[in-house]
Design a protein around this motif. Structure first.
Motif, short mmCIF file in Angstrom:
data_model
loop_
_atom_site.label_atom_id
_atom_site.label_comp_id
_atom_site.label_asym_id
_atom_site.label_seq_id
_atom_site.Cartn_x
_atom_site.Cartn_y
_atom_site.Cartn_z
N SER A 229 4.64 3.97 1.06
CA SER A 229 4.86 2.65 0.50
C SER A 229 6.35 2.28 0.58
O SER A 229 6.71 1.14 0.94
CB SER A 229 4.35 2.66 -0.94
OG SER A 229 4.47 1.39 -1.49
N GLU A 233 8.14 -0.95 2.35
CA GLU A 233 9.00 -1.87 1.57
C GLU A 233 10.38 -2.00 2.20
O GLU A 233 10.96 -3.08 2.24
CB GLU A 233 9.13 -1.37 0.14
CG GLU A 233 7.95 -1.81 -0.71
CD GLU A 233 7.84 -1.02 -2.01
OE1 GLU A 233 8.88 -0.53 -2.49
OE2 GLU A 233 6.70 -0.89 -2.50
N ALA A 236 10.29 -4.50 5.03
CA ALA A 236 9.60 -5.78 4.79
C ALA A 236 10.46 -6.95 5.27
O ALA A 236 9.95 -7.95 5.78
CB ALA A 236 9.28 -5.93 3.32
N SER A 258 -3.17 -0.33 0.10
CA SER A 258 -2.51 -0.88 -1.09
C SER A 258 -1.02 -1.10 -0.87
O SER A 258 -0.36 -1.72 -1.68
CB SER A 258 -2.74 0.04 -2.30
OG SER A 258 -1.98 1.23 -2.16
N VAL A 259 -0.48 -0.58 0.23
CA VAL A 259 0.94 -0.79 0.52
C VAL A 259 1.13 -2.20 1.09
O VAL A 259 0.16 -2.88 1.41
CB VAL A 259 1.49 0.27 1.51
CG1 VAL A 259 1.28 1.67 0.95
CG2 VAL A 259 0.85 0.13 2.88
N ASP A 260 2.40 -2.60 1.23
CA ASP A 260 2.71 -3.93 1.73
C ASP A 260 2.60 -3.92 3.27
O ASP A 260 3.58 -3.64 3.96
CB ASP A 260 4.13 -4.27 1.27
CG ASP A 260 4.53 -5.69 1.62
OD1 ASP A 260 3.64 -6.49 1.95
OD2 ASP A 260 5.74 -5.97 1.57
N VAL A 261 1.41 -4.18 3.79
CA VAL A 261 1.18 -4.05 5.23
C VAL A 261 0.20 -5.14 5.72
O VAL A 261 -0.70 -5.54 4.97
CB VAL A 261 0.66 -2.63 5.55
CG1 VAL A 261 -0.76 -2.40 5.05
CG2 VAL A 261 0.75 -2.30 7.03
N GLU A 262 0.40 -5.60 6.94
CA GLU A 262 -0.42 -6.69 7.47
C GLU A 262 -1.67 -6.21 8.19
O GLU A 262 -2.68 -6.91 8.23
CB GLU A 262 0.41 -7.53 8.48
CG GLU A 262 1.50 -8.38 7.85
CD GLU A 262 2.71 -7.56 7.39
OE1 GLU A 262 2.96 -6.49 7.96
OE2 GLU A 262 3.39 -8.00 6.44
N ARG A 280 -7.46 -4.92 1.89
CA ARG A 280 -7.19 -6.17 1.16
C ARG A 280 -7.57 -7.38 2.02
O ARG A 280 -7.51 -7.31 3.25
CB ARG A 280 -5.73 -6.18 0.73
CG ARG A 280 -5.52 -5.08 -0.33
CD ARG A 280 -4.27 -5.28 -1.10
NE ARG A 280 -3.10 -4.89 -0.35
CZ ARG A 280 -1.88 -5.34 -0.60
NH1 ARG A 280 -1.70 -6.23 -1.57
NH2 ARG A 280 -0.86 -4.92 0.10
N GLN A 283 -5.62 -8.61 5.11
CA GLN A 283 -5.23 -7.66 6.15
C GLN A 283 -6.12 -7.73 7.39
O GLN A 283 -7.34 -7.83 7.30
CB GLN A 283 -5.23 -6.23 5.57
CG GLN A 283 -4.07 -6.02 4.59
CD GLN A 283 -4.18 -4.76 3.76
OE1 GLN A 283 -5.27 -4.25 3.50
NE2 GLN A 283 -3.03 -4.26 3.32
#
Ligand code: CP3
Length: 351
Positions: A229, A233, A236, A258-262, A280, A283
């Motif tokens: 994660s 970040e 980003a 759950s990480v900030d990923v596309e 999510r 995604q």
């Protein structure tokens, strides 16, 4: 990057990665450059793997080979997940037919703390190769990549490839201070290596956590996820689509997502519609034909690729790929035919 119609930003790969409608489903293959190609074996003749990765003219040539041959929608930089470690001074090599071998495995705090910090100046050859590739690739995006902290740690701790990762798990549970020190350093190296590639012009980046699927979900969440994660970040701000991939990750897919990923990379064990339910809503998915399936008769490949494409429609974006890397004995002509099939595929019912 240009926003003109037909330009890089408008490429099928980047549109799908951002969850935007694309003219066709984009396709590329993990490990598309390499031993399945005779032209690769020819240029690698007498050049050690990690030496090849440090020679920009070779990196450019090998990265371009599958793009020329197959007409894939993205190139992936010819490099390796252990390359930044080697460039920073860790004594390791890639042994043919074995994989990465580390001379002095990391087993205590002193060894973990001796892992150098990332220094972009040590990988100037990567910047040079990426600059040249971006010029040659034109409207085709280049994917940069790095190994995730856990997968890199497994090589450093075991000293080489391992099936059970027993020493890695022993450290995770038995020496939390050593684990933390090592993983913290690897976060800096993974993120630093991705940043160098994106700043040099790579259009997207992929974090390979190839061996994370061997962990229990609880161990993944507690001992690995926070570090992956942190990598995402830290990059980003670059604004490039990020892909998170591992093998046999069905049970941890929701945590990985759950990480900030596309984009979530999915291996072949989880049908894409089920993967979509675990990740999510915004995604995109990347995958996931079984890499062994390309050895099947063509009508079977065609049917299975069609299934992958149909299930991929349940996500806001789909990038076709294999569920893991191209197997070395793969017939490259089958991959070319597969690319043509994906590009010309007509969906049964309009969405
Ligand atoms: O995808 C591509 O075409 C780009 C290049 C690429 C390589 N390695 C080149 C390579 C990428 C994306 C990788 C990633 C990589 N390397 C991973 C993560 C992906 C995965 O497969 O899960 C891992 C775990 C490694 C570590 C590694 N390097 C292994 C296990 C091996 C195989 C050893 C062997 O010979 O069987 C390597 C060597 C390697 N990396 C080769 C290539 C083309 C083969 C070396 C050769 O051709 O001599």
């Amino acid at each position: 990057m240009t926003d003109q119609p037909g330009g890089l930003a408008d490429s099928a790969f980047l549109r799908a990665a951002r969850g935007q409608p694309a003219p066709h489903v984009p396709v590329w293959f993990m490990r598309q450059a390499g031993r399945s190609l005779p032209e690769y074996r020819a240029v690698r003749e007498g050049v050690a793997m990690l030496d090849a990765c440090t020679r920009p003219e070779l990196v450019v040539e090998i990265t371009m080979q599958p793009v020329r041959r197959h007409g894939v929608d993205a190139a992936i930089l010819f490099s390796d997940i252990v390359l930044p470690l080697k460039a920073l001074g860790v004594d390791l090599d890639i042994v043919s037919g074995v994989g990465p071998v580390v001379a002095e495995p990391v087993r205590d705090l002193a060894a973990a703390e001796a892992i150098p910090s990332f220094d972009g100046d040590r990988v100037g050859f990567v910047t040079e190769a990426v600059n040249e590739l971006v010029a040659q690739l034109g409207g085709t995006p280049l994917v940069g990549f790095a190994g995730a902290p856990y997968t890199l740690a497994s090589y450093l701790i075991e000293g080489g490839p391992s099936k059970d990762h027993a020493l890695t798990k022993a450290m995770m549970h038995g020496a939390p201070d050593v684990w933390r020190a090592l993983m913290d350093r690897l976060v800096g190296i993974s993120a630093g290596f991705l940043r160098v590639q994106a700043e040099a012009g790579a259009s997207a980046v992929q974090l390979f956590d190839s061996w994370a699927g061997g962990l229990t979900p609880a161990d993944y969440r507690e001992h690995v996820l926070p570090y992956s994660s942190a990598v995402f970040e830290r990059i980003a701000d670059l604004g490039v689509p990020r892909v998170h991939f591992g093998v046999a990750t069905g049970e941890i897919l929701a945590d990985m997502a759950s990480v900030d990923v596309e984009v979530m990379g999915v291996d072949w064990r989880v049908p894409l519609d089920r993967a979509v339910q675990r990740i999510r809503p915004h995604q995109a998915v990347q995958g996931n034909l079984d890499p062994a399936l390309v050895f099947a008769p063509w009508d079977v490949i065609e049917a299975k690729a069609g299934e992958v494409l149909e299930l991929g429609r349940t996500a806001p974006g789909h990038i076709f790929n294999l569920g893991h890397g191209v197997l070395p004995s793969t017939d490259p002509d089958v991959l070319t035919r597969l690319v043509d099939l994906i590009h010309s595929y007509e969906f049964a019912v309009a969405s």
